[in-house]
Design a protein around this motif. Structure first.
Motif, mmCIF file in Angstrom:
data_model
loop_
_atom_site.group_PDB
_atom_site.id
_atom_site.type_symbol
_atom_site.label_atom_id
_atom_site.label_comp_id
_atom_site.label_asym_id
_atom_site.label_seq_id
_atom_site.Cartn_x
_atom_site.Cartn_y
_atom_site.Cartn_z
ATOM 1 N N ALA A 92 -60.166 -9.828 15.066
ATOM 2 C CA ALA A 92 -59.498 -10.340 16.044
ATOM 3 C C ALA A 92 -59.345 -11.837 16.166
ATOM 4 C CB ALA A 92 -59.814 -9.817 17.369
ATOM 5 N N LYS A 110 -56.164 -14.598 9.972
ATOM 6 C CA LYS A 110 -56.295 -13.042 9.495
ATOM 7 C C LYS A 110 -55.356 -12.559 8.673
ATOM 8 C CE LYS A 110 -55.221 -12.097 14.220
ATOM 9 N NZ LYS A 110 -54.556 -13.362 14.405
ATOM 10 N N GLU A 114 -52.228 -5.771 11.686
ATOM 11 C CA GLU A 114 -51.438 -5.417 12.873
ATOM 12 C C GLU A 114 -50.579 -4.288 12.895
ATOM 13 O OE1 GLU A 114 -52.073 -6.752 15.807
ATOM 14 O OE2 GLU A 114 -52.755 -8.922 15.664
ATOM 15 N N THR A 125 -56.297 -6.298 14.436
ATOM 16 C CA THR A 125 -55.430 -6.163 15.646
ATOM 17 C C THR A 125 -55.917 -6.551 16.878
ATOM 18 O OG1 THR A 125 -55.060 -3.950 16.830
ATOM 19 C CG2 THR A 125 -57.162 -4.277 16.151
ATOM 20 N N HIS A 126 -54.695 -6.597 17.926
ATOM 21 C CA HIS A 126 -55.001 -7.048 19.235
ATOM 22 C C HIS A 126 -55.404 -5.989 20.068
ATOM 23 C CE1 HIS A 126 -52.830 -10.845 17.649
ATOM 24 N NE2 HIS A 126 -53.691 -11.381 18.445
ATOM 25 N N MET A 155 -57.686 -4.165 21.693
ATOM 26 C CA MET A 155 -59.101 -4.377 21.974
ATOM 27 C C MET A 155 -59.973 -2.991 22.613
ATOM 28 S SD MET A 155 -60.045 -7.411 21.253
ATOM 29 C CE MET A 155 -58.798 -7.200 19.823
ATOM 30 N N ALA A 200 -60.453 -1.397 19.260
ATOM 31 C CA ALA A 200 -61.572 -1.868 18.526
ATOM 32 C C ALA A 200 -62.724 -1.429 19.010
ATOM 33 C CB ALA A 200 -61.284 -3.324 18.600
ATOM 34 N N MET A 219 -66.945 -6.513 14.872
ATOM 35 C CA MET A 219 -65.667 -7.119 15.120
ATOM 36 C C MET A 219 -66.145 -8.513 14.564
ATOM 37 S SD MET A 219 -64.432 -5.919 18.660
ATOM 38 C CE MET A 219 -62.680 -7.147 18.369
ATOM 39 N N PHE A 224 -64.306 -12.227 14.906
ATOM 40 C CA PHE A 224 -63.474 -13.254 15.640
ATOM 41 C C PHE A 224 -63.175 -14.518 14.836
ATOM 42 C CE2 PHE A 224 -62.144 -16.483 18.565
ATOM 43 C CZ PHE A 224 -61.081 -15.770 19.428
ATOM 44 N N GLY A 282 -56.446 -11.315 25.146
ATOM 45 C CA GLY A 282 -56.534 -11.037 23.828
ATOM 46 C C GLY A 282 -55.507 -11.063 22.902
#
Length: 247
Positions: A33, A40, A163, A194-195, A197, A200, A207, A209, A241
């Motif tokens: 993320a 990313k 994504e 991915t956004h 959350m 996730a 995760m 970041f 996010g």
């Protein structure tokens, strides 16, 4: 399964990756993320050798794939890559899109390729009624699930998702995320940008970041989402996010 050691990548004066290091065990799922521009997508493309890192090393199943002697085509056959856009061939049917890598890259006989393609489509819940349709005749969610099937048909050891639901409305995104979740839970080693959350939280073993080309915080989904230790991660998540990130 995957080891990424101190990877750097710059475009002119812009540092896209600034010393990224992490590992991924067989059967593990990790979610990356971070805000747009964090590096990313560049990281995934370096792992799949679509982009050559400036420095650092990447190992897949113990083999250094960043070595100058690497057979890039063989490495890419081991790594499934699902892009933001579906990247389907508009002149091929759903079945044809899944078969093409098997016949052209793996040189698989047509009958065997057909069998494997059908198996892969069934894994992503694309029924026989859609197999002979063209991309223009199916929904965005069906297109992305076809793209996942195309990657799965190659029998990868690692799946990368960049994504995968960004171009989809919430209902279609849910279909795609459910398929990814099922694959991860079946033991497919996965790295997902991915956004989403809540997704996730369900699927990730860990995760990562990212900010400014670096991994600034790595934690379990529960820890990162409920009590992020890094100020940038906390701010990103507090603002939703996604595009609300102001840093």
């Amino acid at each position: 399964m995957l080891e990424v050691e101190n990877i750097y990548k710059s475009y002119g004066n812009v540092k896209a990756l600034n010393g990224v290091t992490f590992s991924l065990e067989k059967g593990e799922t990790k979610v990356i993320a971070g805000p747009s521009g964090a590096g990313k997508s560049t990281l995934l493309k370096c792992i799949n050798l679509l982009i050559k890192p400036d420095r650092g090393r990447i190992f897949l199943e113990g083999e250094e794939i960043t070595s100058p002697n690497t057979n890039i085509s063989k490495v890419r056959q081991k790594i499934g890559f699902v892009f933001q856009e579906f990247n389907l061939f508009n002149h091929l049917t759903v079945l044809g899109n899944v078969m093409i890598g098997l016949t052209k890259v793996k040189k698989m006989p047509k009958e065997e390729a057909l069998r494997r393609a059908k198996e892969a489509l069934e894994m992503v819940h694309i029924g026989e009624d859609l197999w002979n349709r063209y991309p223009s005749q199916i929904s965005g969610g069906e297109k992305q699930r076809t793209a996942i099937a195309r990657a799965l048909a190659m029998d990868p050891v690692l799946m990368l998702y960049d994504e995968p639901t960004s171009a989809l409305d919430p209902n279609l995104a849910a279909e795609v995320l459910q398929v990814i979740k099922e694959l991860s839970r079946s033991g497919m080693t996965s790295l997902i940008v991915t956004h989403e959350m809540s997704f996730a939280l369900e699927v990730a073993d860990e995760m990562l970041f990212m900010f400014d080309g670096r991994i600034v915080h790595a934690a379990s989904p529960v820890e990162l989402l409920s009590n992020p230790k890094h100020e940038l991660a906390s701010r990103f998540l507090r603002l939703g996010g996604g595009n609300g990130f102001l840093g």
